[in-house]
Design a protein around this motif. Sequence first.
Motif, PDB file in Angstrom:
ATOM      1  N   MET A 197       0.749  -1.284   0.133  1.00  0.00           N
ATOM      2  CA  MET A 197      -0.097   0.058  -0.076  1.00  0.00           C
ATOM      3  C   MET A 197       0.944   1.218   0.003  1.00  0.00           C
ATOM      4  O   MET A 197       0.502   2.210  -0.716  1.00  0.00           O
ATOM      5  CB  MET A 197      -0.978   0.255   1.351  1.00  0.00           C
ATOM      6  N   LEU A 198       1.941   1.382   0.896  1.00  0.00           N
ATOM      7  CA  LEU A 198       2.776   2.471   0.900  1.00  0.00           C
ATOM      8  C   LEU A 198       3.689   2.739  -0.111  1.00  0.00           C
ATOM      9  O   LEU A 198       4.021   3.655  -0.518  1.00  0.00           O
ATOM     10  CB  LEU A 198       3.370   2.418   2.253  1.00  0.00           C
ATOM     11  N   HIS A 244      19.654   5.625   4.919  1.00  0.00           N
ATOM     12  CA  HIS A 244      18.368   5.488   5.128  1.00  0.00           C
ATOM     13  C   HIS A 244      17.737   5.854   3.844  1.00  0.00           C
ATOM     14  O   HIS A 244      18.449   7.023   2.894  1.00  0.00           O
ATOM     15  CB  HIS A 244      17.943   6.528   6.020  1.00  0.00           C
ATOM     16  N   VAL A 245      16.668   5.607   3.180  1.00  0.00           N
ATOM     17  CA  VAL A 245      16.089   6.076   2.365  1.00  0.00           C
ATOM     18  C   VAL A 245      15.112   7.178   2.768  1.00  0.00           C
ATOM     19  O   VAL A 245      14.087   6.948   3.524  1.00  0.00           O
ATOM     20  CB  VAL A 245      15.128   4.992   1.450  1.00  0.00           C
ATOM     21  N   THR A 246      15.328   8.455   2.483  1.00  0.00           N
ATOM     22  CA  THR A 246      14.894   9.636   3.485  1.00  0.00           C
ATOM     23  C   THR A 246      13.189   9.711   3.318  1.00  0.00           C
ATOM     24  O   THR A 246      12.926  10.136   4.303  1.00  0.00           O
ATOM     25  CB  THR A 246      15.684  10.762   2.860  1.00  0.00           C
ATOM     26  N   ASP A 247      12.660   9.534   2.045  1.00  0.00           N
ATOM     27  CA  ASP A 247      11.290   9.692   1.983  1.00  0.00           C
ATOM     28  C   ASP A 247      10.673   8.523   2.197  1.00  0.00           C
ATOM     29  O   ASP A 247       9.319   8.474   1.682  1.00  0.00           O
ATOM     30  CB  ASP A 247      11.130  10.439   0.603  1.00  0.00           C
ATOM     31  N   ALA A 248      11.051   7.280   2.646  1.00  0.00           N
ATOM     32  CA  ALA A 248      10.591   6.038   2.581  1.00  0.00           C
ATOM     33  C   ALA A 248       9.653   5.952   3.948  1.00  0.00           C
ATOM     34  O   ALA A 248      10.391   6.372   5.066  1.00  0.00           O
ATOM     35  CB  ALA A 248      11.323   4.922   2.422  1.00  0.00           C
ATOM     36  N   PRO A 249       8.334   5.537   4.129  1.00  0.00           N
ATOM     37  CA  PRO A 249       7.725   5.554   5.452  1.00  0.00           C
ATOM     38  C   PRO A 249       8.274   4.528   6.179  1.00  0.00           C
ATOM     39  O   PRO A 249       8.729   3.264   5.789  1.00  0.00           O
ATOM     40  CB  PRO A 249       6.406   5.202   5.220  1.00  0.00           C
ATOM     41  N   LEU A 250       8.232   4.700   7.309  1.00  0.00           N
ATOM     42  CA  LEU A 250       8.495   3.537   8.467  1.00  0.00           C
ATOM     43  C   LEU A 250       7.368   2.558   8.382  1.00  0.00           C
ATOM     44  O   LEU A 250       6.315   2.908   8.082  1.00  0.00           O
ATOM     45  CB  LEU A 250       8.809   4.102   9.798  1.00  0.00           C
TER      46      LEU A 250
END
Length: 281
Positions: A197-198, A244-250
Amino acid sequence: MQIELVDTFLDLVETRSFNRTADRMGVTQSTVSARVKALEQALGAQLFARSRAGTDLTTEGLRFEGHARMLRQEWTAARRAMTPAGDAALSLRLGIQNDLAAAALGSLVAAFRQALPQTAFYIEPDYSTQMCSDLQSGSLDFAVMFTPKAHPDLHFTSVGEITYRLISSDARTRAEINPETMIFAHFSPAFERSHRMLLPELSQAPLSVGQSTAVSALLLAMGGSGYVMQDAAAALIATGRFRHVTDAPLITQPIYAAMHLKNRTARLHRRLVQLVTRHFA
């Protein structure tokens, strides 16, 4: 009563087929029929109605089903109680989600042993479906898992959650990730749904893995991008090869303590739930 009669009854409840139960139990169909007949004679009631459409429980069979599950569970517990456990006064068999074992097993068992010093522990990392089955049969006393499987004999309690972070060896943003080097994680059905979904654009990756430790190992060996637990993400970033992938949601994964329904109010099991909740809080 012979326990194999109860086992045969419970398998038939699931399969609704004498042939299939015979195959699963490694016996002949006539043996299955003889066991059912012996059980019915002992109880003084017909448990199954057979027809061309299949095998169905009678009203008496439905009444007996809950008692049969309890008999199976108590028999397993009784046999385990007779197994030598050194000087320990009590022996407990615990299951833990495979993906939690590497990060949480040591500290959890240390807490269990400190709180229950006269107890011997057998620990089995596994997947949720198998642990639910083992709790039903009495092969496990307590489990920590990702995916509760609704069943009238089981009780589940939410004890916390863990967080996964997307890292990469060659991308700083989602747009830079190469789908061909993305490792799609399916740690649980809930996690997989959130992932799809994300990040729908990264959900068709050619490589899919069900454990955070496996994702970490693959990233170290091949590079690429993937979700791993926060602690694992920090360790990989510390190598200098990942970021880190900066704009990826946790993505968070709920954790549950599971036990047989009869143990939900037992003092021992309540203590185990408290210890697990404290750990993941």
